[in-house]
Each structure stands twice: as C-alpha cells, then as structure tokens.
Design a protein around this motif. Structure first.
Motif, PDB file in Angstrom:
ATOM      1  N   GLN A   1       2.940  -2.495  -3.197  1.00 26.86           N
ATOM      2  CA  GLN A   1       1.891  -2.380  -2.173  1.00 26.86           C
ATOM      3  C   GLN A   1       2.604  -2.600  -0.755  1.00 26.86           C
ATOM      4  O   GLN A   1       2.047  -1.991   0.117  1.00 26.86           O
ATOM      5  CB  GLN A   1       0.790  -3.539  -2.467  1.00 26.86           C
TER       6      GLN A   1
ATOM      7  N   ASN B   1      -2.956   1.333  -3.771  1.00 27.20           N
ATOM      8  CA  ASN B   1      -1.423   1.551  -4.453  1.00 27.20           C
ATOM      9  C   ASN B   1      -1.396   0.162  -5.037  1.00 27.20           C
ATOM     10  O   ASN B   1      -1.964  -0.702  -4.418  1.00 27.20           O
ATOM     11  CB  ASN B   1      -0.890   1.646  -3.139  1.00 27.20           C
TER      12      ASN B   1
ATOM     13  N   LEU C   1      -3.442  -5.251  -0.846  1.00 26.03           N
ATOM     14  CA  LEU C   1      -2.444  -4.504  -0.023  1.00 26.03           C
ATOM     15  C   LEU C   1      -2.392  -4.965   1.319  1.00 26.03           C
ATOM     16  O   LEU C   1      -1.671  -5.025   1.915  1.00 26.03           O
ATOM     17  CB  LEU C   1      -3.012  -2.969  -0.099  1.00 26.03           C
TER      18      LEU C   1
END
Length: 302
Positions: A234, A168, A133
């Motif tokens: 992301q 995420n 990320l």
C-alpha cells in the motif's frame, strides 16, 4: 461473541462496535505508528535517523518530530472504526448463525468459531482497505512532506494512480483480516471454555480481558507477515507500465524472506502485539459492556 445473549437490532451492534473501536484506537494508536515505521524501514538502514527497535523508534519520533506525530494519520482509522468494528462483530454474528444452520449445530464449536471469524475478517476487509492505504501513507516518514492530510492523500492517489489505487493491497488485507479474526474469535471461544465461569459483573470483565487479549495476541502472531507485506504494497506508488516490487501478497512474502530473511516478516511485531493483544481485550470488554447497556436500556422501556 455477545450474540449468545438476546440479539439486538443492527443499529445497536453498529453503535457498540463503533464505541469499542474508537476506544481501542485512542488508547493504542501510537503503537500502530511505531509498528508501521519499523516495518517500512529498509533492511540494513543506518545513521542517526534509523530505528534500532520499538523503544528507539518511539523516542526518536517524539524527539525529532514531536509527540503529536504519534497520532498522525489517526483521522482515517477513527473514521474507519465505526464501520470496521461494526462489520467485524455484526458479520461474526451473522456468519455464526449461517454456519450453525448450515452444519446443523445448535451452539458454536471451536472449528465453527474459527471459520466464522475468518469469514467475518474477509467481509471486514472490503470496508477497511482505502482507509488503511491512507493511514499507511500518512504514517510513513518518507511521505511526511508529500501529503497535508487524509483528503490530500486521497486526491493525490486518485489523480496520480487512478481510483482503483485506493484498493491497492486488497488481497493482502483479505489475508491479514482472515488470519487475525480466525485467531481472535477462535481463541475467545476456547479461552471462555477453559476459564471458570464468572459469577459477577467484575469477574465477567476480567474473563473478557483475558479472552480478548489472548485472542488478540494469537491473531497478531498469525497475521503479522501479511501485515508487513500489506504495508509495503500500500505504500508503493503505482507507475503505469511498471510492475511494483511488492504487488501480490504471497510473492511479496517470498521477496521479503529472500532479500531480508524470515525475521523481516515479523518487523514491528512487538509494538503490534503490545497494541492488539491488550487492544483485543479492550475491544471485547467495551463491546460486551455497551451491548449489555443497550439490552438493559431496552428492557427498562418495555
């Protein structure tokens, strides 16, 4: 794959994986930056700053932003490589032993190599998501002015989106690594069965380059669609009360296909395969070589 020889303690596996991973990332990282830029570019983008392909993207980054931009965001993957590659190879060894015992197999088979690789990929995913990320957000051209570096990305992401935002894209990362590792380790096993057995150290290196490069190429063909949606998931800033356009892997695949066509799922494929094809060979050669060095070192001490 080197586990067919005498096993070594975990610390040696960790060190060999770390050295292999850092070696690969230092050589091939600029292609990863190009790949991410191409993947994140909106469909139909035009203008002097739009990229028409891999070479154009590479040229414009160097011309407009400087050569050093090709290594922007490299701190996160370098810090990630030691645990990531150690996890990849160590998990592959451990899962291989588990499945051989489970199915009563003395040696690895093609199907067990695929299953073992997939399991290693799933294990590896939990290590890499936060680093991925950070890397994606630093590489994105639109985010260039938002962050001052790796730590700044972490602080702003946690402050604005919550601590869980660092994970995420976990689901899409799971699929990406399962597919790549299944293809990578499965192909290494198969290629090693098909090519003549090496009689010299140099011949073994050539065989490892071939097997690792074929494995890296096949793994890349299998996982690029998931890599495309992972990058978008992301790179999406989470806003409370709003459902992101790109949220879960398979619906995101459908969204990209519907809005941009199937070919969009292979955005950035050329730089990605140019990195991870040869990169797979570099990984296997360096990992095997370092493990052999450690074995020889231990034997000399005995």
């Amino acid at each position: 794959m080197a586990s067919e020889k005498a096993p070594l303690p975990f610390v040696y596996t960790f060190m060999a994986g770390a050295i292999a991973g850092v070696s690969e990332i230092l050589v091939m990282y600029p292609l990863d930056v190009v790949k991410t830029r191409v993947q994140l570019q909106p469909a139909g983008a035009t203008g002097p700053d739009a990229y028409t392909g891999m070479v154009d993207c590479f040229r414009k980054i160097v011309k407009n932003e400087g050569f050093s931009r090709l290594y922007r965001g490299i701190t996160a993957p370098i810090l990630m490589e030691a645990p990531k590659r150690a996890t990849k190879f160590a998990a592959n060894d451990k899962w291989g032993k588990f499945y051989r015992d489970l199915f009563g197999q003395v040696q690895m088979t093609q199907s067990l190599s695929v299953l073992t690789g997939a399991s290693a990929g799933a294990t590896e995913s939990f290590v890499v998501v936060p680093f991925e990320l950070v890397k994606i957000r630093l590489q994105d051209k639109a985010s260039a002015g938002k962050y001052n570096g790796m730590v700044d990305v972490v602080l702003k992401t946690v402050r604005n989106e919550g601590i869980l935002a660092m994970y995420n894209g976990l689901e899409s990362t799971l699929w990406r690594h399962i597919l790549w590792n299944a293809g990578y380790f499965g192909c290494i096993f198969q290629v090693r069965q098909l090519i003549p057995k090496a009689e010299t150290k140099q011949g073994q290196t050539v065989n490892d380059i071939i097997a690792g490069s074929v494995g890296g190429t096949v793994g890349t063909i299998l996982n690029t669609p998931m890599d495309v949606v992972k990058s978008r998931i992301q790179n999406t800033i989470r806003v409370p009360g709003q459902t992101p356009k790109y949220n879960w892997a398979w619906p995101a695949l459908a969204t990209v296909t519907r809005e941009e066509g199937f070919a969009a799922l292979y955005k950035g494929f050329i730089p990605k395969v140019l990195r991870l094809g040869p990169g797979g060979g570099i990984l296997l050669v360096v990992y095997t070589g370092v493990m052999d060095f450690f074995r020889n070192m231990r034997e000399q001490k005995l």
